[in-house]
Design a protein around this motif. Structure first.
Motif, PDB file in Angstrom:
ATOM      1  N   VAL A  45     -41.548 130.726  28.312  1.00 55.28           N
ATOM      2  CA  VAL A  45     -40.847 131.608  27.009  1.00 55.28           C
ATOM      3  C   VAL A  45     -42.193 132.071  26.411  1.00 55.28           C
ATOM      4  O   VAL A  45     -42.420 132.555  25.671  1.00 55.28           O
ATOM      5  CB  VAL A  45     -39.857 131.261  26.121  1.00 55.28           C
ATOM      6  N   PHE A  46     -43.122 131.350  26.736  1.00 55.25           N
ATOM      7  CA  PHE A  46     -44.871 131.519  26.186  1.00 55.25           C
ATOM      8  C   PHE A  46     -45.457 132.534  27.561  1.00 55.25           C
ATOM      9  O   PHE A  46     -45.503 132.007  28.501  1.00 55.25           O
ATOM     10  CB  PHE A  46     -45.349 130.706  25.676  1.00 55.25           C
ATOM     11  N   GLY A  47     -46.341 133.661  26.711  1.00 52.76           N
ATOM     12  CA  GLY A  47     -46.557 134.432  28.008  1.00 52.76           C
ATOM     13  C   GLY A  47     -45.978 135.598  29.130  1.00 52.76           C
ATOM     14  O   GLY A  47     -46.955 135.773  29.753  1.00 52.76           O
ATOM     15  N   ILE A  89     -51.516 125.482   8.344  1.00 50.52           N
ATOM     16  CA  ILE A  89     -52.229 124.254   8.684  1.00 50.52           C
ATOM     17  C   ILE A  89     -51.942 123.737   9.582  1.00 50.52           C
ATOM     18  O   ILE A  89     -50.388 123.823  10.345  1.00 50.52           O
ATOM     19  CB  ILE A  89     -51.622 123.119   7.722  1.00 50.52           C
ATOM     20  N   THR A  90     -52.403 123.337  10.657  1.00 55.10           N
ATOM     21  CA  THR A  90     -52.381 123.125  12.455  1.00 55.10           C
ATOM     22  C   THR A  90     -51.446 121.910  12.335  1.00 55.10           C
ATOM     23  O   THR A  90     -51.681 120.594  12.110  1.00 55.10           O
ATOM     24  CB  THR A  90     -53.762 123.374  13.231  1.00 55.10           C
ATOM     25  N   GLY A  91     -50.472 122.104  13.466  1.00 58.30           N
ATOM     26  CA  GLY A  91     -49.543 121.069  13.686  1.00 58.30           C
ATOM     27  C   GLY A  91     -50.703 120.195  14.371  1.00 58.30           C
ATOM     28  O   GLY A  91     -51.652 119.690  14.820  1.00 58.30           O
ATOM     29  N   ASP A  92     -49.607 118.784  15.010  1.00 55.59           N
ATOM     30  CA  ASP A  92     -49.730 117.694  15.965  1.00 55.59           C
ATOM     31  C   ASP A  92     -50.094 118.439  17.551  1.00 55.59           C
ATOM     32  O   ASP A  92     -49.257 118.335  17.668  1.00 55.59           O
ATOM     33  CB  ASP A  92     -48.874 116.753  15.677  1.00 55.59           C
ATOM     34  N   ASN A  93     -51.483 118.828  17.975  1.00 56.74           N
ATOM     35  CA  ASN A  93     -51.285 118.565  19.791  1.00 56.74           C
ATOM     36  C   ASN A  93     -51.123 117.610  20.775  1.00 56.74           C
ATOM     37  O   ASN A  93     -51.301 118.220  21.408  1.00 56.74           O
ATOM     38  CB  ASN A  93     -53.572 118.571  19.448  1.00 56.74           C
ATOM     39  N   SER A  94     -51.223 116.525  20.232  1.00 54.02           N
ATOM     40  CA  SER A  94     -50.625 115.595  20.794  1.00 54.02           C
ATOM     41  C   SER A  94     -49.207 116.370  20.792  1.00 54.02           C
ATOM     42  O   SER A  94     -48.379 115.838  22.643  1.00 54.02           O
ATOM     43  CB  SER A  94     -50.460 114.138  20.007  1.00 54.02           C
ATOM     44  N   GLU A  96     -47.584 119.231  21.007  1.00 60.16           N
ATOM     45  CA  GLU A  96     -47.770 120.629  21.719  1.00 60.16           C
ATOM     46  C   GLU A  96     -47.050 120.752  22.888  1.00 60.16           C
ATOM     47  O   GLU A  96     -46.045 121.508  23.301  1.00 60.16           O
ATOM     48  CB  GLU A  96     -49.044 121.457  21.088  1.00 60.16           C
ATOM     49  N   GLU A  97     -47.579 120.052  24.171  1.00 57.33           N
ATOM     50  CA  GLU A  97     -47.346 120.338  25.252  1.00 57.33           C
ATOM     51  C   GLU A  97     -45.828 120.435  25.827  1.00 57.33           C
ATOM     52  O   GLU A  97     -45.104 121.038  26.426  1.00 57.33           O
ATOM     53  CB  GLU A  97     -48.169 119.651  26.588  1.00 57.33           C
ATOM     54  N   TYR A  98     -45.054 119.121  24.695  1.00 57.31           N
ATOM     55  CA  TYR A  98     -43.915 118.196  25.202  1.00 57.31           C
ATOM     56  C   TYR A  98     -42.968 119.241  24.165  1.00 57.31           C
ATOM     57  O   TYR A  98     -42.248 119.388  25.069  1.00 57.31           O
ATOM     58  CB  TYR A  98     -44.162 116.961  25.021  1.00 57.31           C
ATOM     59  N   ALA A 118     -44.343 125.906  13.926  1.00 57.02           N
ATOM     60  CA  ALA A 118     -45.019 127.463  13.042  1.00 57.02           C
ATOM     61  C   ALA A 118     -46.234 127.818  13.395  1.00 57.02           C
ATOM     62  O   ALA A 118     -45.839 128.503  13.552  1.00 57.02           O
ATOM     63  CB  ALA A 118     -45.282 126.968  11.578  1.00 57.02           C
ATOM     64  N   GLY A 119     -46.522 126.083  13.945  1.00 55.11           N
ATOM     65  CA  GLY A 119     -47.914 127.075  14.713  1.00 55.11           C
ATOM     66  C   GLY A 119     -47.358 127.809  16.842  1.00 55.11           C
ATOM     67  O   GLY A 119     -47.851 128.265  16.886  1.00 55.11           O
ATOM     68  N   LEU A 120     -46.071 126.868  17.202  1.00 55.78           N
ATOM     69  CA  LEU A 120     -45.350 127.541  18.279  1.00 55.78           C
ATOM     70  C   LEU A 120     -45.308 129.134  17.932  1.00 55.78           C
ATOM     71  O   LEU A 120     -46.058 129.806  19.101  1.00 55.78           O
ATOM     72  CB  LEU A 120     -44.386 126.690  18.345  1.00 55.78           C
TER      73      LEU A 120
END
Length: 346
Positions: A45-47, A89-94, A96-98, A118-120
């Motif tokens: 759903v991204f890109g 504020i940036t969320g937890d990057n760990s 994000e992939e999941y 929110a970052g997504l």
């Protein structure tokens, strides 16, 4: 490496992707692997282009990708509008992939941070094949100074891009309305969204243009907030939206509509009960007397057999705003008689 003609191929079923209802004609044995109502015809759903994504209607009637409404609903449910620095504020990057993998399946994980979600949402706009505002002439964007100019320019967008912009502007307005909690005013939220709305190859040009886009978004946000204040429209809360129905639509909650109708009825009743006997109504009664002295009253005949002695004494002129030329004494308020005749009938 030679690639031969495919062999052992058989036609199982003809499957189509409906942008509002998902896959149609999907064989039963494929459903565990490919759910019918996936958010996109592609694996991601991204890109990907919005042309391949499942759509739903938001509360304003915009046809936008269902994945955006899904993320918006969960962001509100997590208290994201009240979180300080939301979208900044940036969320937890760990995780994000999941979360991305789950969103590709149309699912939002239970344990998720509001800032990550929110970052997504920003990433979804940033990773579109073309920016939402790319079809606009940059010179026109730079020349926009007033709300009217920004509104007219936004209307030049294609329908899909215009719906996405309108959805994003209202989301940003929802955030600004909670500024006392999240510390995000119109300028702050426009700054973080502006780079995600356009695509430019040259970094320097993109930076300069981003400032103009920020002003463009800020102006539209301010206009939306003023319109909400004028019309007393509350921001779209998660509790006001029902889950997606069988057609992929998301409509306002029935309970919200019922409450609003009930509230309006109560206000209307209160207004009628407090309505003063205006001079225009008295003049109407006096001017409708016939030559033989018979009066044509606007009050139905069922209410004529009412004793003035049993009617309550109306409030003083300065209490109800009645004109000063009204004669003192007991008067029959026709608005009260028409709303509650049984209480005053003899």
């Amino acid at each position: 490496m030679d690639i031969g003609i495919p062999t052992n191929v058989r036609h199982v079923s003809h499957v189509t992707f409906d942008r509002f209802r998902g896959f149609l004609g999907l064989p039963v044995e494929f459903e565990p692997e490919v759910p019918t109502r996936v958010p996109s015809a592609s694996a991601n759903v991204f890109g990907v282009s919005t042309e391949s994504m499942q759509l739903s209607y938001d509360s304003r009637g915009n046809s936008v990708p269902a994945i955006l409404l899904l993320m918006q609903r969960h962001l509100f449910a997590l208290g994201g509008l009240q979180a300080e620095g939301i979208f900044r504020i940036t969320g937890d990057n760990s995780q994000e992939e999941y979360v991305r993998e789950q969103l590709n399946r149309g699912v939002v994980p239970e344990e998720i941070d509001a800032h990550c979600l929110a970052g997504l949402i920003k990433a979804w706009f940033r990773e579109l094949p073309s920016g939402v505002l790319d079809s606009l002439d940059p010179q026109q964007v730079m020349q926009c100074e007033t709300e009217e100019q920004c509104t007219e320019l936004a209307r030049l967008l294609p329908p899909t891009e215009y719906a996405l912009l309108d959805w994003a502007i209202n989301l940003m307005a929802d955030v600004v309305q909670q500024e006392h909690l999240n510390k995000m005013n119109a300028r702050n939220i426009a700054v973080v969204f502006a780079p995600n709305m356009t695509r430019m190859a040259d970094p320097l040009t993109a930076l300069v243009y981003s400032v103009q886009v920020m002003n463009f978004l800020k102006t539209l946000i301010s206009k939306t907030l003023r319109e909400r204040e004028y019309s007393m429209v509350e921001p779209t809360e998660a509790s006001y939206l029902e889950p997606f129905d069988d057609d992929g639509d998301q409509r306002p909650s029935i309970s919200c509509i019922t409450y609003t109708q009930k509230d309006n009825e109560e206000k209307e009743t209160a207004f009628i009960a407090q309505e003063p006997l205006g001079a225009s109504f008295r003049n109407y009664s006096q001017n409708n007397e016939t030559a033989d002295g018979e009066e044509h009253s606007p009050i139905p005949s069922d209410y004529k057999q009412i004793s003035a002695e049993n009617t309550p004494t109306p409030a003083r002129n300065n209490d109800i705003g009645e004109s000063s030329n009204s004669s003192p004494g007991n008067k029959i308020n026709p608005y009260l008689l028409l709303t509650k005749p049984k209480e005053y009938a003899t």
